[in-house]
Design an enzyme around this catalytic site. Structure first.
Site, PDB file in Angstrom:
ATOM      1  N   ARG A  59       6.732 -70.557  32.488  1.00  0.00           N
ATOM      2  CA  ARG A  59       5.586 -71.352  31.956  1.00  0.00           C
ATOM      3  C   ARG A  59       6.247 -71.933  30.728  1.00  0.00           C
ATOM      4  O   ARG A  59       6.454 -73.844  30.418  1.00  0.00           O
ATOM      5  CB  ARG A  59       4.251 -70.565  31.583  1.00  0.00           C
ATOM      6  CG  ARG A  59       2.858 -70.075  32.147  1.00  0.00           C
ATOM      7  CD  ARG A  59       2.266 -69.767  31.922  1.00  0.00           C
ATOM      8  NE  ARG A  59       1.649 -69.807  30.831  1.00  0.00           N
ATOM      9  CZ  ARG A  59       0.320 -69.847  30.372  1.00  0.00           C
ATOM     10  NH1 ARG A  59       0.018 -68.824  30.680  1.00  0.00           N
ATOM     11  NH2 ARG A  59      -0.489 -70.824  29.532  1.00  0.00           N
ATOM     12  N   HIS A 109      -4.327 -68.760  20.049  1.00  0.00           N
ATOM     13  CA  HIS A 109      -3.867 -68.077  21.580  1.00  0.00           C
ATOM     14  C   HIS A 109      -1.852 -67.594  21.203  1.00  0.00           C
ATOM     15  O   HIS A 109      -1.805 -66.843  22.116  1.00  0.00           O
ATOM     16  CB  HIS A 109      -4.080 -68.061  22.954  1.00  0.00           C
ATOM     17  CG  HIS A 109      -5.716 -68.297  22.760  1.00  0.00           C
ATOM     18  ND1 HIS A 109      -6.207 -68.589  24.337  1.00  0.00           N
ATOM     19  CD2 HIS A 109      -6.699 -67.615  22.272  1.00  0.00           C
ATOM     20  CE1 HIS A 109      -7.693 -68.918  23.578  1.00  0.00           C
ATOM     21  NE2 HIS A 109      -7.934 -67.880  22.545  1.00  0.00           N
ATOM     22  N   GLY A 175     -11.032 -80.814  26.285  1.00  0.00           N
ATOM     23  CA  GLY A 175     -10.412 -80.303  27.655  1.00  0.00           C
ATOM     24  C   GLY A 175     -10.122 -78.601  28.111  1.00  0.00           C
ATOM     25  O   GLY A 175      -9.305 -78.200  28.268  1.00  0.00           O
ATOM     26  N   GLU A 203     -15.444 -81.984  33.401  1.00  0.00           N
ATOM     27  CA  GLU A 203     -16.462 -82.133  33.955  1.00  0.00           C
ATOM     28  C   GLU A 203     -17.161 -81.364  33.179  1.00  0.00           C
ATOM     29  O   GLU A 203     -16.628 -80.421  32.350  1.00  0.00           O
ATOM     30  CB  GLU A 203     -16.344 -81.208  35.595  1.00  0.00           C
ATOM     31  CG  GLU A 203     -15.301 -80.423  34.868  1.00  0.00           C
ATOM     32  CD  GLU A 203     -14.848 -78.942  36.268  1.00  0.00           C
ATOM     33  OE1 GLU A 203     -14.192 -80.257  37.681  1.00  0.00           O
ATOM     34  OE2 GLU A 203     -13.719 -78.259  36.332  1.00  0.00           O
TER      35      GLU A 203
HETATM   36  C1  BV8 Z   1     -11.305 -60.814  22.094  1.00  0.00           C
HETATM   37  C2  BV8 Z   1      -3.373 -67.078  26.289  1.00  0.00           C
HETATM   38  C3  BV8 Z   1     -11.727 -59.763  20.300  1.00  0.00           C
HETATM   39  C4  BV8 Z   1      -2.430 -66.436  27.652  1.00  0.00           C
HETATM   40  C5  BV8 Z   1      -5.391 -67.092  26.721  1.00  0.00           C
HETATM   41  C6  BV8 Z   1     -18.352 -61.692  23.801  1.00  0.00           C
HETATM   42  C7  BV8 Z   1     -17.788 -62.159  22.592  1.00  0.00           C
HETATM   43  C8  BV8 Z   1     -15.622 -61.553  22.378  1.00  0.00           C
HETATM   44  C9  BV8 Z   1     -14.622 -61.960  23.558  1.00  0.00           C
HETATM   45  C10 BV8 Z   1     -15.443 -61.389  24.701  1.00  0.00           C
HETATM   46  C11 BV8 Z   1     -16.606 -61.804  24.670  1.00  0.00           C
HETATM   47  N1  BV8 Z   1     -17.236 -61.552  26.378  1.00  0.00           N
HETATM   48  C12 BV8 Z   1     -15.778 -61.183  27.105  1.00  0.00           C
HETATM   49  C13 BV8 Z   1     -15.128 -61.260  26.038  1.00  0.00           C
HETATM   50  C14 BV8 Z   1     -13.250 -61.031  25.804  1.00  0.00           C
HETATM   51  C15 BV8 Z   1     -12.058 -61.898  26.614  1.00  0.00           C
HETATM   52  C16 BV8 Z   1     -13.215 -63.087  27.087  1.00  0.00           C
HETATM   53  O1  BV8 Z   1     -13.307 -63.687  26.302  1.00  0.00           O
HETATM   54  N2  BV8 Z   1     -12.939 -62.635  28.829  1.00  0.00           N
HETATM   55  C17 BV8 Z   1     -13.816 -64.132  29.720  1.00  0.00           C
HETATM   56  C18 BV8 Z   1     -12.644 -64.071  30.897  1.00  0.00           C
HETATM   57  C19 BV8 Z   1     -15.156 -63.683  30.312  1.00  0.00           C
HETATM   58  N3  BV8 Z   1     -11.675 -62.516  25.370  1.00  0.00           N
HETATM   59  C20 BV8 Z   1     -10.527 -61.802  25.128  1.00  0.00           C
HETATM   60  O2  BV8 Z   1     -10.201 -61.034  25.556  1.00  0.00           O
HETATM   61  C21 BV8 Z   1     -10.407 -62.287  23.759  1.00  0.00           C
HETATM   62  N4  BV8 Z   1     -10.216 -61.936  22.455  1.00  0.00           N
HETATM   63  O3  BV8 Z   1     -12.122 -60.906  23.027  1.00  0.00           O
HETATM   64  O4  BV8 Z   1     -10.722 -60.218  20.900  1.00  0.00           O
HETATM   65  C22 BV8 Z   1     -12.397 -60.193  19.116  1.00  0.00           C
HETATM   66  C23 BV8 Z   1     -13.696 -60.246  19.784  1.00  0.00           C
HETATM   67  C24 BV8 Z   1     -14.693 -61.389  18.495  1.00  0.00           C
HETATM   68  C25 BV8 Z   1     -13.657 -62.251  17.518  1.00  0.00           C
HETATM   69  C26 BV8 Z   1     -13.005 -62.322  17.792  1.00  0.00           C
HETATM   70  C27 BV8 Z   1     -12.001 -61.344  18.356  1.00  0.00           C
HETATM   71  C28 BV8 Z   1      -8.741 -63.166  23.534  1.00  0.00           C
HETATM   72  C29 BV8 Z   1      -9.079 -64.361  24.549  1.00  0.00           C
HETATM   73  C30 BV8 Z   1      -7.278 -64.600  24.724  1.00  0.00           C
HETATM   74  C31 BV8 Z   1      -6.991 -64.907  26.107  1.00  0.00           C
HETATM   75  N5  BV8 Z   1      -5.854 -65.467  26.367  1.00  0.00           N
HETATM   76  N6  BV8 Z   1      -4.109 -67.655  27.017  1.00  0.00           N
HETATM   77  C32 BV8 Z   1      -1.994 -67.795  28.487  1.00  0.00           C
HETATM   78  O5  BV8 Z   1      -2.110 -68.871  27.820  1.00  0.00           O
HETATM   79  O6  BV8 Z   1      -1.610 -67.562  29.668  1.00  0.00           O
HETATM   80  S1  BV8 Z   1      -7.431 -67.319  27.356  1.00  0.00           S
HETATM   81  C33 BV8 Z   1      -6.424 -68.818  28.693  1.00  0.00           C
HETATM   82  O7  BV8 Z   1      -7.913 -69.332  29.204  1.00  0.00           O
HETATM   83  C34 BV8 Z   1      -6.784 -70.208  27.701  1.00  0.00           C
HETATM   84  O8  BV8 Z   1      -5.784 -70.161  26.725  1.00  0.00           O
HETATM   85  C35 BV8 Z   1      -7.590 -70.366  27.168  1.00  0.00           C
HETATM   86  O9  BV8 Z   1      -7.812 -70.597  25.833  1.00  0.00           O
HETATM   87  C36 BV8 Z   1      -8.306 -69.698  28.474  1.00  0.00           C
HETATM   88  C37 BV8 Z   1      -9.672 -71.025  28.584  1.00  0.00           C
HETATM   89  O10 BV8 Z   1      -9.017 -71.378  30.062  1.00  0.00           O
HETATM   90  P1  BV8 Z   1      -9.091 -73.074  29.039  1.00  0.00           P
HETATM   91  O11 BV8 Z   1      -8.054 -73.540  28.145  1.00  0.00           O
HETATM   92  O12 BV8 Z   1     -10.990 -73.730  28.656  1.00  0.00           O
HETATM   93  O13 BV8 Z   1      -8.859 -73.688  30.381  1.00  0.00           O
HETATM   94  P2  BV8 Z   1      -9.198 -73.675  31.720  1.00  0.00           P
HETATM   95  O14 BV8 Z   1      -8.585 -74.114  32.730  1.00  0.00           O
HETATM   96  O15 BV8 Z   1     -10.141 -72.494  32.510  1.00  0.00           O
HETATM   97  O16 BV8 Z   1     -10.376 -75.267  31.511  1.00  0.00           O
HETATM   98  C38 BV8 Z   1      -9.516 -76.446  31.913  1.00  0.00           C
HETATM   99  C39 BV8 Z   1     -10.697 -77.450  31.679  1.00  0.00           C
HETATM  100  O17 BV8 Z   1     -10.305 -78.799  31.529  1.00  0.00           O
HETATM  101  C40 BV8 Z   1     -11.846 -77.230  33.074  1.00  0.00           C
HETATM  102  O18 BV8 Z   1     -13.071 -77.659  31.943  1.00  0.00           O
HETATM  103  C41 BV8 Z   1     -11.240 -79.215  33.039  1.00  0.00           C
HETATM  104  O19 BV8 Z   1     -12.637 -79.451  33.882  1.00  0.00           O
HETATM  105  C42 BV8 Z   1     -10.482 -79.419  31.974  1.00  0.00           C
HETATM  106  N7  BV8 Z   1      -9.421 -80.451  32.300  1.00  0.00           N
HETATM  107  C43 BV8 Z   1      -9.133 -80.546  33.907  1.00  0.00           C
HETATM  108  N8  BV8 Z   1      -8.206 -81.957  33.691  1.00  0.00           N
HETATM  109  C44 BV8 Z   1      -8.594 -82.307  32.191  1.00  0.00           C
HETATM  110  C45 BV8 Z   1      -9.823 -81.688  31.632  1.00  0.00           C
HETATM  111  N9  BV8 Z   1     -10.434 -82.465  31.091  1.00  0.00           N
HETATM  112  C46 BV8 Z   1     -10.072 -83.275  30.321  1.00  0.00           C
HETATM  113  N10 BV8 Z   1      -9.058 -84.568  31.035  1.00  0.00           N
HETATM  114  C47 BV8 Z   1      -8.255 -83.568  32.199  1.00  0.00           C
HETATM  115  N11 BV8 Z   1      -7.612 -84.507  32.602  1.00  0.00           N
END
Ligand code: BV8
Length: 236
Positions: A59, A109, A175, A203
């Site tokens: 990446r 992140h 995004g 979307e």
């Molecule tokens: C944590 C780094 C404790 C790695 C990433 C509830 C509360 C708190 C936590 C949780 C909770 N429920 C579950 C959890 C745990 C977990 C979580 O959320 N799990 C999910 C799967 C349910 N969260 C964690 O573990 C986080 N830490 O909770 O600590 C805490 C609690 C409270 C407060 C503070 C701390 C840590 C999460 C971080 C993980 N690391 N990234 C790496 O990059 O390799 S996450 C990774 O996915 C990305 O960094 C990004 O943040 C995340 C989401 O990705 P997106 O950026 O949204 O990308 P995605 O592909 O999903 O979507 C793209 C979008 O763009 C789409 O909508 C698409 O339509 C659109 N798009 C596409 N093309 C275009 C476009 N838009 C415009 N123009 C275009 N051309």
């Protein structure tokens, strides 16, 4: 468009998609190529550090070959010309906001171009590979890891982000799928503070219904148009 004074912007992988950087959840995206638990958790890193280091090396190389797109460039213009307060928070670990001209970017992140030493906890700017387990430039240990916030780890500068959300009058999400917390909950924090909330996305995201306003389309078209709107209404 109202005359906003304090803006918080959250960006996700979608703002870098038109620069050729894979998103996470699109067909063929990063999470289809690898299981999250294998490459983006501390447990996965402990289990197979080579797989994880190789994932982030790939990446990092892809990022170096990509160029910022008009959306990144428009946000840099906003930073230069907007007279009020602006906080740009990104979930992205690439440097395209910076290469697009943004000087103040909060990477909640982490960043591909930063190495974190698990022994001395020092951070070092890193542009090359980590697969060969190079020595930490500070303590010489072989404990370097990507300076990336994995699932289960605390995102960076959360206090600063929540303080900005509590006082902003406009929150814009660009995004991102709204699938990952705590970032996906920022819109609710902003609404509770009385801010107007706007989503710019290809979307509807998982949290679309939480936004006052949602504009659908590619970021490279939506973001420059939105920035022009904001600056044309911004008072002295
Ligand atoms: C944590 C780094 C404790 C790695 C990433 C509830 C509360 C708190 C936590 C949780 C909770 N429920 C579950 C959890 C745990 C977990 C979580 O959320 N799990 C999910 C799967 C349910 N969260 C964690 O573990 C986080 N830490 O909770 O600590 C805490 C609690 C409270 C407060 C503070 C701390 C840590 C999460 C971080 C993980 N690391 N990234 C790496 O990059 O390799 S996450 C990774 O996915 C990305 O960094 C990004 O943040 C995340 C989401 O990705 P997106 O950026 O949204 O990308 P995605 O592909 O999903 O979507 C793209 C979008 O763009 C789409 O909508 C698409 O339509 C659109 N798009 C596409 N093309 C275009 C476009 N838009 C415009 N123009 C275009 N051309």
């Amino acid at each position: 468009m109202a005359d906003f004074k304090r803006i918080v912007i959250l960006t996700g992988a979608g703002i870098s998609a038109e620069s050729g950087i894979d998103t996470f959840r699109a067909a063929g995206g990063l999470w289809e190529q690898h299981r999250i638990e294998d490459v983006a958790t501390p447990e996965g890193f402990a289990r197979n550090p080579g797989l994880v280091l190789g994932f982030y090396d790939t990446r990092r190389a892809a990022m170096a070959a990509a160029l910022p797109n008009p959306a990144h460039i428009a946000l840099a213009r906003l930073e230069r010309e907007f007279p009020g307060e602006l906080l740009l928070v990104t979930q992205n670990v690439d440097d395209l906001h910076e290469r697009g001209g943004s000087a103040r970017v909060l990477h909640m992140h982490g960043e591909l171009q930063s190495a974190l030493c698990a022994s001395c906890e020092m951070r070092t700017r890193w542009e090359g590979e980590m697969l060969g387990r190079p020595a930490c430039p500070v303590c010489q240990s072989r404990s370097l890891r990507p300076d990336i916030v994995w699932f289960g780890e605390m995102p960076y500068q959360m206090g600063r982000i929540y303080t900005a959300l509590e006082t902003c009058d406009l929150f814009v999400s660009i995004g991102t799928s709204g699938a990952v917390y705590p970032a996906a909950g920022f819109v609710q924090e902003a609404r509770a503070a009385g801010a107007h909330t706007l989503e710019l996305n290809l979307e509807p995201s998982e949290g679309s219904r939480l936004f006052h306003e949602s504009r659908l389309g590619p970021a490279s078209a939506l973001v420059p148009a939105w920035v022009e709107d904001v600056l044309s209404c911004a008072g002295p």
